[in-house]
Design a protein around this motif. Structure first.
Motif, PDB file in Angstrom:
ATOM      1  N   LYS A  12       1.080  -1.237  -0.148  1.00 28.08           N
ATOM      2  CA  LYS A  12      -0.242   0.427  -0.011  1.00 28.08           C
ATOM      3  C   LYS A  12       1.194   1.302   0.166  1.00 28.08           C
ATOM      4  CE  LYS A  12      -3.775   2.851   0.684  1.00 28.08           C
ATOM      5  NZ  LYS A  12      -3.732   2.552   2.251  1.00 28.08           N
ATOM      6  N   ILE A  14       1.200   5.243  -0.008  1.00 25.26           N
ATOM      7  CA  ILE A  14       1.070   6.634   0.834  1.00 25.26           C
ATOM      8  C   ILE A  14       1.555   7.809   0.342  1.00 25.26           C
ATOM      9  CG2 ILE A  14       0.152   7.488   3.081  1.00 25.26           C
ATOM     10  CD1 ILE A  14      -0.478   5.146   4.272  1.00 25.26           C
ATOM     11  N   LEU A  23       4.086   0.189   2.931  1.00 27.62           N
ATOM     12  CA  LEU A  23       3.538  -0.038   4.800  1.00 27.62           C
ATOM     13  C   LEU A  23       4.190  -1.275   4.825  1.00 27.62           C
ATOM     14  CD1 LEU A  23       1.510   1.954   4.188  1.00 27.62           C
ATOM     15  CD2 LEU A  23       0.143   0.888   5.433  1.00 27.62           C
ATOM     16  N   GLY A 180      -0.816  -3.980   3.648  1.00 30.17           N
ATOM     17  CA  GLY A 180      -1.572  -3.020   3.218  1.00 30.17           C
ATOM     18  C   GLY A 180      -2.593  -3.180   3.970  1.00 30.17           C
ATOM     19  N   PRO A 181      -3.438  -2.643   4.448  1.00 29.26           N
ATOM     20  CA  PRO A 181      -4.391  -2.752   6.038  1.00 29.26           C
ATOM     21  C   PRO A 181      -5.556  -4.158   4.910  1.00 29.26           C
ATOM     22  CG  PRO A 181      -4.519  -0.473   5.313  1.00 29.26           C
ATOM     23  CD  PRO A 181      -3.639  -1.330   4.242  1.00 29.26           C
ATOM     24  N   GLU A 182      -6.081  -3.999   4.227  1.00 27.61           N
ATOM     25  CA  GLU A 182      -7.114  -5.073   3.144  1.00 27.61           C
ATOM     26  C   GLU A 182      -6.162  -5.954   3.748  1.00 27.61           C
ATOM     27  OE1 GLU A 182      -5.716  -2.233   0.938  1.00 27.61           O
ATOM     28  OE2 GLU A 182      -7.457  -1.215   2.128  1.00 27.61           O
ATOM     29  N   GLN A 252      -8.404  -2.093  10.164  1.00 23.09           N
ATOM     30  CA  GLN A 252      -7.670  -1.487   9.030  1.00 23.09           C
ATOM     31  C   GLN A 252      -7.580   0.019   9.019  1.00 23.09           C
ATOM     32  OE1 GLN A 252      -9.396  -3.105   5.061  1.00 23.09           O
ATOM     33  NE2 GLN A 252     -10.867  -4.136   6.302  1.00 23.09           N
ATOM     34  N   ASP A 256      -4.035   2.316   8.679  1.00 23.89           N
ATOM     35  CA  ASP A 256      -4.073   3.418   7.881  1.00 23.89           C
ATOM     36  C   ASP A 256      -4.029   4.925   8.633  1.00 23.89           C
ATOM     37  OD1 ASP A 256      -4.976   4.714   5.588  1.00 23.89           O
ATOM     38  OD2 ASP A 256      -6.369   5.833   6.418  1.00 23.89           O
ATOM     39  N   TYR A 257      -4.377   4.803   9.669  1.00 27.32           N
ATOM     40  CA  TYR A 257      -4.016   5.757  11.105  1.00 27.32           C
ATOM     41  C   TYR A 257      -2.718   6.136  11.313  1.00 27.32           C
ATOM     42  CZ  TYR A 257      -3.575   9.648  14.103  1.00 27.32           C
ATOM     43  OH  TYR A 257      -2.994  10.346  15.187  1.00 27.32           O
ATOM     44  N   ARG A 260      -0.252   6.921   8.160  1.00 24.67           N
ATOM     45  CA  ARG A 260      -0.450   8.195   8.058  1.00 24.67           C
ATOM     46  C   ARG A 260       0.929   9.035   8.934  1.00 24.67           C
ATOM     47  NH1 ARG A 260      -3.057   9.295   3.539  1.00 24.67           N
ATOM     48  NH2 ARG A 260      -4.584   7.281   2.759  1.00 24.67           N
TER      49      ARG A 260
END
Length: 503
Positions: A12, A14, A23, A180-182, A252, A256-257, A260
């Motif tokens: 993923k 970003i 990530l 990645g989150p997913e 997920q 993501d948080y 970032r």
């Protein structure tokens, strides 16, 4: 085998203020072992019991109480390792992880740092479109769970419930292979599915029986490949651990948080501090819990009350021989034996109880038709009414009987839906419903021809239109079905109408 294309993890990406970032994720999944007694005592593991009612003297840390290992917990850990294609270590050992907290009455947790019972394995994670990832398992070790601190019963006091203290956990540690989150959520979901098939953990995340600690770091494009070549973790960036995640969606969102947050720190010229963090779903943010401890901070040392655990290869072989059919195997068989699509097979094998129900319905019958009725009609209705397959008002035998009536031509698909509704609401058997309610399909060609002749004679203008445009033959079919109360065999009606009209 499943027809899958194995791909390297797709990171993923970003976009930061100055550059792109990737990530890197590793998970430590804590799965409560499905046994009736705890890891080192005979106390019950029953969920929802009165606080502090399932506590043995050794769980409470009483002086002079010695732990005695539960063979059932060991067997479940070995079974899990085998289900994950992992190395089973015939010799393992227990260590003390020392820390002080109110819900840990012994002042230490018995775990397996240096010599775990299960070594390296792997999990196949399907990502859709026939693509899959292999996530490597580093280890699985047995350990005790801690108790539970309760802070919301009295604004001035905290309480401790020791019912969970000493419950056996399997900590399943992955390599940092998840990008990645997913993919992280898909990995936990697949792991849960395998554990439930094996019967080694019920996977109930709401009760805390399956929860994950998520390690997140970010690196620049190309750095992960450097790590793979050198196994030097410094290429992956400083990681932070998000504790006790028990929801696929929250996993997920937290990843993501956190990614970032780390990117913003680095691009602002600050350092990411290695620490343990908690996720607040209400605010959708992670916050610091404590600085990340290293192994030496816990003063690990071999537990003096427990000898090394030695198991025999023959015992492991017996467990392996008794393994159930696992999700990937079952899915491949459903596709091969019943001619199902990849999607339908995935839906039907998502839960072992669903797969067992479907197989009873489809036994000796049209597999595709059975899958259609189970997924669309039954699952759809159960979901709408918030029921599980175990609560289904329609048994597998009844649904199988209904499908048999369709294939035999006794009822049409339209009538079958009416029969299903009666069966669902009353529990009556489909064959009995069809017989007593007069719902059997009309297959007598003489009766159908008479109805067709009557419709044709009454609609000469429509006959001319249909002969000029054969697509309009459907109008006559519909009129005949209406005239026969939907009981006429649609295929027979279509054939007779076409013949009568010379189409």
């Amino acid at each position: 085998m499943l027809d899958l294309t194995y791909e390297a993890p797709t990171p993923k990406v970003i976009a930061g203020a100055t550059s792109d970032w990737e990530l890197v994720i590793g998970l430590e999944v804590h799965a409560q072992v499905a046994t009736k007694a705890k890891l080192f005592s005979g106390a019950s593991t029953q969920f929802g019991a009165e606080p502090n009612s399932n506590v043995a003297f050794v769980d409470a840390g009483m002086p002079g109480m010695l732990p005695v290992i539960n063979e059932g917990c060991v067997a479940q850990a070995v079974k899990t390792g085998l289900g994950l294609n992992a190395q089973i270590n015939l010799v393992s050992a227990f260590d003390r992880k020392n820390y002080f907290y109110p819900d840990l009455p012994q002042g230490y947790q018995i775990s397996q740092l240096y010599h775990p019972i299960v070594g390296e394995g792997e999990v196949l994670v399907e990502m859709g479109n026939g693509q899959a990832r292999k996530v490597r398992i580093e280890r699985i070790h047995l350990e005790q769970d801690a108790g539970k601190s309760i802070h919301d019963m009295d604004p001035h006091m905290s309480f401790v419930d020791l019912n969970r203290t000493g419950v056996a956990l399997m900590e399943i540690v992955s390599r940092p292979d998840i990008r990645g989150p997913e993919e992280a959520a898909a990995y936990v979901l697949k792991l849960r599915q395998i554990l439930r098939y094996l019967g080694t953990c019920d996977g109930n995340m709401q009760n805390g029986n399956l929860r994950a600690d998520v390690n997140v770091s970010v690196c620049r494009p190309g750095d992960y490949e450097k790590y793979q070549a050198t196994q030097d973790f410094s290429h992956l960036g400083t990681r932070c651990e998000i504790k006790n995640m028990n929801s696929m969606r929250f996993i997920q969102m937290a990843i993501d948080y956190e990614a970032r947050r780390q990117i913003a720190l680095i691009e602002d010229g600050k350092e990411v501090v290695q620490e343990t963090r908690l996720y607040d779903p209400d605010k959708n943010e992670t916050r610091s819990m404590r600085s990340k401890e290293e192994a030496h901070d816990y003063r690990y040392f071999p537990d003096p009350d427990l000898l090394p655990l030695e198991i025999e290869q023959a015992w492991v072989d017996d467990i392996k021989a008794a393994l159930p059919e696992l999700p990937d195997q079952k899915k491949a068989r459903f596709i091969k034996d019943f001619g199902l699509s990849d999607y339908d097979a995935s839906v039907l094998t998502a839960e072992v109880v669903n797969a067992e129900y479907f197989e009873k319905v489809a036994e000796g019958r049209d597999g595709k038709l059975a899958a259609n009725w189970v997924i669309n009609e039954l699952f759809g209705r159960l979901k709408k009414e918030d029921h599980s397959i175990e609560d289904s008002p329609v048994s597998a035998a009844q649904l199988g009987e209904l499908i048999g009536l369709i294939k035999a031509g006794d009822i049409s698909g339209k009538i079958a839906k009416d029969v299903f509704e009666i069966c669902y609401t009353t529990g009556r058997n489909p064959a009995e419903i069809v017989e007593t309610e007069g719902m059997k399909q009309v297959t007598d060609t003489g009766a159908i021809e008479a109805a067709v002749d009557e419709i044709i004679a009454a609609n000469p203008a429509q006959v001319e239109k249909a002969q000029a445009n054969p697509k309009l033959v459907g109008w006559f079919v519909g009129q005949v079905m209406k005239a026969t109360g939907g009981k006429a065999n649609p295929a027979a009606v279509n054939q007779i109408v076409s013949a009568k009209l010379g189409i």
